[in-house]
Scaffold this motif. Structure first.
Motif, PDB file in Angstrom:
ATOM      1  N   MET A   1       0.842  -1.193   0.000  1.00 57.56           N
ATOM      2  CA  MET A   1       0.000   0.000   0.000  1.00 57.56           C
ATOM      3  C   MET A   1       0.879   1.245   0.000  1.00 57.56           C
ATOM      4  SD  MET A   1      -1.726   2.307   2.195  1.00 57.56           S
ATOM      5  CE  MET A   1      -1.986   1.661   3.837  1.00 57.56           C
ATOM      6  N   HIS A   2       0.571   2.184  -0.895  1.00 55.75           N
ATOM      7  CA  HIS A   2       1.458   3.305  -1.201  1.00 55.75           C
ATOM      8  C   HIS A   2       0.882   4.622  -0.686  1.00 55.75           C
ATOM      9  CE1 HIS A   2       3.412   5.824  -4.720  1.00 55.75           C
ATOM     10  NE2 HIS A   2       3.834   6.196  -3.538  1.00 55.75           N
ATOM     11  N   ILE A   3       1.716   5.376   0.013  1.00 55.52           N
ATOM     12  CA  ILE A   3       1.293   6.664   0.584  1.00 55.52           C
ATOM     13  C   ILE A   3       2.121   7.796  -0.013  1.00 55.52           C
ATOM     14  CG2 ILE A   3       1.381   8.019   2.726  1.00 55.52           C
ATOM     15  CD1 ILE A   3       0.586   5.455   4.178  1.00 55.52           C
ATOM     16  N   LEU A   4       1.445   8.868  -0.374  1.00 53.07           N
ATOM     17  CA  LEU A   4       2.136  10.067  -0.859  1.00 53.07           C
ATOM     18  C   LEU A   4       1.894  11.196   0.137  1.00 53.07           C
ATOM     19  CD1 LEU A   4       3.499  11.935  -3.014  1.00 53.07           C
ATOM     20  CD2 LEU A   4       1.223  12.145  -4.075  1.00 53.07           C
ATOM     21  N   ILE A   5       2.972  11.842   0.569  1.00 50.19           N
ATOM     22  CA  ILE A   5       2.838  13.022   1.431  1.00 50.19           C
ATOM     23  C   ILE A   5       3.430  14.219   0.693  1.00 50.19           C
ATOM     24  CG2 ILE A   5       3.366  14.077   3.665  1.00 50.19           C
ATOM     25  CD1 ILE A   5       3.714  11.279   4.830  1.00 50.19           C
ATOM     26  N   ILE A   6       2.599  15.193   0.400  1.00 53.91           N
ATOM     27  CA  ILE A   6       3.058  16.424  -0.255  1.00 53.91           C
ATOM     28  C   ILE A   6       3.160  17.490   0.834  1.00 53.91           C
ATOM     29  CG2 ILE A   6       2.541  18.116  -2.062  1.00 53.91           C
ATOM     30  CD1 ILE A   6       0.803  15.958  -3.385  1.00 53.91           C
ATOM     31  N   GLY A   7       4.332  18.069   0.968  1.00 57.95           N
ATOM     32  CA  GLY A   7       4.595  18.973   2.084  1.00 57.95           C
ATOM     33  C   GLY A   7       5.213  18.197   3.241  1.00 57.95           C
ATOM     34  N   ALA A   8       6.008  17.185   2.893  1.00 55.42           N
ATOM     35  CA  ALA A   8       6.528  16.255   3.911  1.00 55.42           C
ATOM     36  C   ALA A   8       7.691  16.828   4.708  1.00 55.42           C
ATOM     37  CB  ALA A   8       6.958  14.942   3.249  1.00 55.42           C
ATOM     38  N   ALA A   9       8.275  17.951   4.250  1.00 56.25           N
ATOM     39  CA  ALA A   9       9.428  18.508   4.966  1.00 56.25           C
ATOM     40  C   ALA A   9       9.027  19.492   6.050  1.00 56.25           C
ATOM     41  CB  ALA A   9      10.391  19.184   3.982  1.00 56.25           C
ATOM     42  N   GLY A  10       7.763  19.863   6.105  1.00 59.82           N
ATOM     43  CA  GLY A  10       7.293  20.786   7.140  1.00 59.82           C
ATOM     44  C   GLY A  10       7.205  20.084   8.490  1.00 59.82           C
ATOM     45  N   MET A  11       6.942  20.855   9.520  1.00 60.83           N
ATOM     46  CA  MET A  11       6.938  20.298  10.878  1.00 60.83           C
ATOM     47  C   MET A  11       5.899  19.183  11.009  1.00 60.83           C
ATOM     48  SD  MET A  11       5.184  20.480  14.051  1.00 60.83           S
ATOM     49  CE  MET A  11       4.347  22.070  14.220  1.00 60.83           C
ATOM     50  N   VAL A  12       4.655  19.441  10.554  1.00 60.77           N
ATOM     51  CA  VAL A  12       3.609  18.426  10.680  1.00 60.77           C
ATOM     52  C   VAL A  12       3.893  17.247   9.737  1.00 60.77           C
ATOM     53  CG1 VAL A  12       1.139  17.959  10.422  1.00 60.77           C
ATOM     54  CG2 VAL A  12       1.890  20.112  11.459  1.00 60.77           C
ATOM     55  N   GLY A  13       4.408  17.548   8.533  1.00 59.34           N
ATOM     56  CA  GLY A  13       4.741  16.491   7.578  1.00 59.34           C
ATOM     57  C   GLY A  13       5.795  15.546   8.131  1.00 59.34           C
ATOM     58  N   ARG A  14       6.794  16.100   8.780  1.00 66.79           N
ATOM     59  CA  ARG A  14       7.850  15.265   9.368  1.00 66.79           C
ATOM     60  C   ARG A  14       7.291  14.383  10.473  1.00 66.79           C
ATOM     61  NH1 ARG A  14      10.753  20.083   9.534  1.00 66.79           N
ATOM     62  NH2 ARG A  14      10.681  20.066  11.810  1.00 66.79           N
ATOM     63  N   LYS A  15       6.454  14.971  11.313  1.00 67.62           N
ATOM     64  CA  LYS A  15       5.889  14.196  12.422  1.00 67.62           C
ATOM     65  C   LYS A  15       4.939  13.105  11.913  1.00 67.62           C
ATOM     66  CE  LYS A  15       6.557  17.445  16.164  1.00 67.62           C
ATOM     67  NZ  LYS A  15       7.312  16.521  17.041  1.00 67.62           N
ATOM     68  N   LEU A  16       4.201  13.423  10.849  1.00 73.08           N
ATOM     69  CA  LEU A  16       3.321  12.410  10.240  1.00 73.08           C
ATOM     70  C   LEU A  16       4.151  11.252   9.684  1.00 73.08           C
ATOM     71  CD1 LEU A  16       0.585  11.376   9.132  1.00 73.08           C
ATOM     72  CD2 LEU A  16       0.996  12.814   7.108  1.00 73.08           C
ATOM     73  N   THR A  17       5.245  11.595   8.992  1.00 72.21           N
ATOM     74  CA  THR A  17       6.115  10.576   8.419  1.00 72.21           C
ATOM     75  C   THR A  17       6.683   9.667   9.504  1.00 72.21           C
ATOM     76  OG1 THR A  17       6.739  12.179   6.713  1.00 72.21           O
ATOM     77  CG2 THR A  17       8.128  10.232   6.931  1.00 72.21           C
ATOM     78  N   GLU A  18       7.139  10.285  10.595  1.00 74.10           N
ATOM     79  CA  GLU A  18       7.698   9.493  11.709  1.00 74.10           C
ATOM     80  C   GLU A  18       6.651   8.565  12.308  1.00 74.10           C
ATOM     81  OE1 GLU A  18       9.277  12.547  14.272  1.00 74.10           O
ATOM     82  OE2 GLU A  18      10.759  13.121  12.744  1.00 74.10           O
TER      83      GLU A  18
END
Lengths: 330, 330
Positions: B1-18
């Motif tokens: 299953m594939h996830i795309l995060i656009i805006g992944a370098a921002g504070m919330v994007g980083r925390k979501l990725t983690e």
């Protein structure tokens, strides 16, 4: 003083043009020039006391909006739209005309505003619609009720409203958006719009023709006459923007009545023989569509700002008889 | 299953990725691949149990959105935005990224949806903001309150919401828009955002540094922690779209409190010596900006749909100490 009307060949556009030709002035200033634009070439009004240029083009095409505003019109009436049914069927066309087209127009004005150091700042009157609202509704849709449209047309109009307000807030032009009620009685032939019956059941019997009523008599809707619609546009052009404030989009006044009340008004104005020309043929598809439409509004802000509409359906019928039938009933 | 995060370098994007790297799954399915995109290349999370691709580009440039979705991600988190202050200063850039960029993304997904005969229909989670609302407000901003933004950023987010709802209604994708509260306590350095002080007065004293409070203690605002923001995003990805219904944009829960209440919470959690590091330096410009901001919301729909946030500012501070300070106060 120069006026531009985009969407001038439509029913409301034609009536607005005729009214301006008759008045010869707007906001206390003499009109010297009018540019009438639509996708088909509009007709110049007879006997206008000002120069009239008529143009036909797709105003959403690249460069077209720039051409339209290059003459720096003082007032711009933006009435151009793909209607609800077509915007729903042709997603691309609806977005291209109703959203990209409107945005291109606002952008073209902004560029002229910036080039002129802010000196060019026309009043832009944008026709929106009660289609910006989507069910479920409160009993009366109040001015602060959210715009959660259930059609692409309503979405495109709601986006246009947001852009109009932001471009106005930034000082690029001076916009007023007006959410028109369903216009009743629409002159002309019956059409296939789901809302057509609201007008058909009045116009056709008055002209000696039968008309089909596809919904029950307890269906309630929100109406104003074509004459009121033109009045809204003129008032929106003339009103003091400071009094409107930052919320630049206004639900116009109208009349809430049921189909049964429409028919009783027709009976009072034109008699039983005319009413007898309405045939009841329930249409489940139309019944379903209409069940999601606005029934009643509380347009407090517009009323406080001096916008006026009919207060009885009898009056709406009389306006039709005066303006379209030369005062005569068939 | 594939996830795309656009805006992944921002504070919330980083925390979501983690968080996704830690969970390894979303909506009960194992994540096999994540594509992380931003205008600067995002950092791949350490120890993710799935393949990670990192990309940097301007997602609003022609053709970029098509490239991003070409791999048909099952979940798309759209967090990319020019922030409020910059969108207000650079009108063109704000509209290009926040409006055209979002619309391009939605269009790229629609094209894939149509090419696949409707089979490709990803969940799209869009981060909107309470900036879609503009003063004057009711005491609590309810779910049906109109979006009349007073910034270009708020306008662009409100347009994104309308497009998301219409594209979802038409079946092109399955969107959920979430209006984030002000995120507090933001980790990192103090920044010049007008809202920065809400975090600065907690984060800096906890780290042994002085912080400036530019407004009075009776200023009330709407907060949620970074941890809650990530929780909102995950829940928005997992929630049953039918339960959300056609109104796809939801005001997230949060905590309404005054600056004075923030300070008293800091005193309870960290003591008088920490609170003494807050310096009062009133700033008329910030006082004016903040006076137009939302103070309190009634996010009934989001609460009924299971979104959760902190219920006391003490808790927001404790989340910061746990997540950012390893449990230790300076």
């Amino acid at each position: 003083m120069h006026i531009l009307i985009i969407g001038a060949a439509g029913m409301v556009g034609r009536k607005l043009t005729e009214r301006l030709a008759k008045d010869g002035a707007l906001a206390g200033k003499k009109i010297t020039k009018a540019t009438l634009h639509d996708v088909i070439e509009p007709t110049a009004p007879a006997g206008a006391p000002f120069a009239v240029t008529t143009l036909a083009s797709d105003f959403s095409a690249p460069g077209e909006a720039e051409k339209l505003v290059a003459g720096k019109p003082d007032f711009i009436f933006h009435l151009a739209a793909i209607v609800s049914g077509e915007a729903e069927q042709d997603f691309d066309k609806g977005y291209r005309i109703n959203l990209t087209g409107s945005w291109n127009l606002f952008e073209a004005i902004r560029q002229l505003n910036m080039q002129s150091g802010g000196a060019y700042k026309p009043r832009v009157v944008f026709t929106s619609s009660i289609a910006v609202f989507g069910a479920p509704f409160p009993d009366k849709i109040y001015d602060e009720f959210a715009t959660t449209p259930l059609t692409s047309y309503g979405t495109q109009k709601a986006v246009g409203e947001l852009l109009l307000a932001d471009y106005t807030r930034k000082g690029f032009f001076d916009g007023v958006g007006i959410r028109l009620p369903t216009i009743c009685v629409r002159p002309g032939k019956p059409n296939k719009a789901a809302s057509g019956f609201f007008s058909n059941i009045i116009r056709e019997p008055l002209a000696g023709q039968e008309a089909v009523l596809p919904v029950s008599e307890d269906v309630r809707h929100w109406h104003a006459s074509p004459r009121s619609a033109v009045g809204f546009l003129i008032h929106a052009a003339e009103i003091d923007g400071d009094k409107v404030g930052p919320r630049r989009n206004l639900s116009m006044p109208g009349l809430s009545c049921t189909v049964g009340e429409q028919i009783e008004a027709l009976r009072r104005v034109a008699g039983d023989a005319v009413v007898a020309r309405i045939k009841r043929e329930p249409d489940p598809a139309i019944i379903k569509i209409v069940s999601g439409w606005a029934r009643d509004l509380d347009p407090s802000r517009a009323l406080a700002l001096g916008f006026k509409a009919e207060t009885s359906f009898d009056e709406i019928i009389r306006v039709h008889i005066e303006d379209e039938l030369g005062g005569k009933i068939a």
